[in-house]
Design a protein around this motif. Structure first.
Motif, PDB file in Angstrom:
ATOM      1  N   ILE A   5       0.873  -1.170   0.000  1.00 41.07           N
ATOM      2  CA  ILE A   5       0.000   0.000   0.000  1.00 41.07           C
ATOM      3  C   ILE A   5       0.909   1.220   0.000  1.00 41.07           C
ATOM      4  O   ILE A   5       1.712   1.394   0.912  1.00 41.07           O
ATOM      5  N   GLU A   6       0.802   2.013  -1.028  1.00 35.95           N
ATOM      6  CA  GLU A   6       1.651   3.200  -1.148  1.00 35.95           C
ATOM      7  C   GLU A   6       0.961   4.440  -0.571  1.00 35.95           C
ATOM      8  O   GLU A   6       1.535   5.147   0.239  1.00 35.95           O
ATOM      9  N   THR A   7      -0.267   4.679  -1.031  1.00 36.21           N
ATOM     10  CA  THR A   7      -0.976   5.905  -0.675  1.00 36.21           C
ATOM     11  C   THR A   7      -2.412   5.584  -0.304  1.00 36.21           C
ATOM     12  O   THR A   7      -3.054   4.763  -0.949  1.00 36.21           O
ATOM     13  N   SER A  93      -4.737  -5.211  -1.176  1.00 38.57           N
ATOM     14  CA  SER A  93      -4.531  -4.662   0.164  1.00 38.57           C
ATOM     15  C   SER A  93      -5.129  -3.272   0.316  1.00 38.57           C
ATOM     16  O   SER A  93      -5.819  -2.987   1.291  1.00 38.57           O
ATOM     17  N   ALA A  94      -4.853  -2.402  -0.651  1.00 41.26           N
ATOM     18  CA  ALA A  94      -5.338  -1.022  -0.564  1.00 41.26           C
ATOM     19  C   ALA A  94      -6.862  -0.970  -0.590  1.00 41.26           C
ATOM     20  O   ALA A  94      -7.473  -0.157   0.104  1.00 41.26           O
ATOM     21  N   ASP A  95      -7.486  -1.857  -1.367  1.00 39.49           N
ATOM     22  CA  ASP A  95      -8.956  -1.899  -1.425  1.00 39.49           C
ATOM     23  C   ASP A  95      -9.532  -2.354  -0.087  1.00 39.49           C
ATOM     24  O   ASP A  95     -10.506  -1.798   0.401  1.00 39.49           O
ATOM     25  N   TYR A  96      -8.930  -3.378   0.467  1.00 35.97           N
ATOM     26  CA  TYR A  96      -9.402  -3.912   1.743  1.00 35.97           C
ATOM     27  C   TYR A  96      -9.243  -2.870   2.850  1.00 35.97           C
ATOM     28  O   TYR A  96     -10.129  -2.667   3.671  1.00 35.97           O
ATOM     29  N   LEU A  97      -8.113  -2.166   2.840  1.00 37.66           N
ATOM     30  CA  LEU A  97      -7.889  -1.090   3.804  1.00 37.66           C
ATOM     31  C   LEU A  97      -8.949  -0.005   3.638  1.00 37.66           C
ATOM     32  O   LEU A  97      -9.504   0.498   4.623  1.00 37.66           O
ATOM     33  N   LYS A  98      -9.253   0.335   2.403  1.00 34.61           N
ATOM     34  CA  LYS A  98     -10.238   1.380   2.125  1.00 34.61           C
ATOM     35  C   LYS A  98     -11.611   1.010   2.692  1.00 34.61           C
ATOM     36  O   LYS A  98     -12.299   1.842   3.272  1.00 34.61           O
ATOM     37  N   LEU A  99     -12.010  -0.254   2.544  1.00 33.05           N
ATOM     38  CA  LEU A  99     -13.290  -0.709   3.082  1.00 33.05           C
ATOM     39  C   LEU A  99     -13.299  -0.634   4.606  1.00 33.05           C
ATOM     40  O   LEU A  99     -14.282  -0.212   5.218  1.00 33.05           O
ATOM     41  N   HIS A 100     -12.189  -1.045   5.215  1.00 30.14           N
ATOM     42  CA  HIS A 100     -12.105  -0.987   6.679  1.00 30.14           C
ATOM     43  C   HIS A 100     -12.120   0.458   7.176  1.00 30.14           C
ATOM     44  O   HIS A 100     -12.780   0.771   8.167  1.00 30.14           O
ATOM     45  N   LEU A 101     -11.399   1.335   6.493  1.00 30.94           N
ATOM     46  CA  LEU A 101     -11.403   2.741   6.904  1.00 30.94           C
ATOM     47  C   LEU A 101     -12.792   3.336   6.779  1.00 30.94           C
ATOM     48  O   LEU A 101     -13.243   4.065   7.668  1.00 30.94           O
TER      49      LEU A 101
END
Length: 113
Positions: A5-7, A93-101
């Motif tokens: 995850i970069e950004t 990873s970034a998509d999953y993080l976005k959903l959790h956020l």
């Protein structure tokens, strides 16, 4: 979860919720509020619901800023919860993080506002 995850880019709705949270809590940094939101979401019994969340605000932070000294721990938590979620959407990873956020910010907002 082997991709990095970069950004992290937030939606306008998330930005507005975080502005209200900043005012209520006195916490000035987006990354601290977002870390707490991630933890709130990870504490839920179910995976976050899938939805297409736009990255339409001017709020963004690097993974390094978001995770800080907890980078390895947060990445491991995301990897663990991702593997347990029976993902049917092929999320990165970034998509999953976005959903959790998204879910965590909503939970946090509802609890304080």
């Amino acid at each position: 979860m082997t991709d990095t995850i970069e950004t992290i880019r937030l939606s306008e709705k998330q930005k507005q919720q975080l502005i209200r949270l900043k005012a209520k809590t006195g916490i000035e940094n987006w990354n601290v509020l977002c870390r707490w939101a991630l933890c709130l979401s990870l504490a839920e019994d179910s995976p976050p619901p899938y939805e297409d969340i736009p990255s339409d605000s001017n709020v963004e932070m690097s993974w390094k800023v978001f995770a800080g000294e907890f980078s390895e721990v947060l990445h491991a938590l995301l990897a663990t919860y991702s593997s347990m979620s029976n993902d049917q959407h092929g999320l990165k990873s970034a998509d999953y993080l976005k959903l959790h956020l998204n879910r965590g910010i909503s939970i946090y907002s509802k609890s304080l506002c």
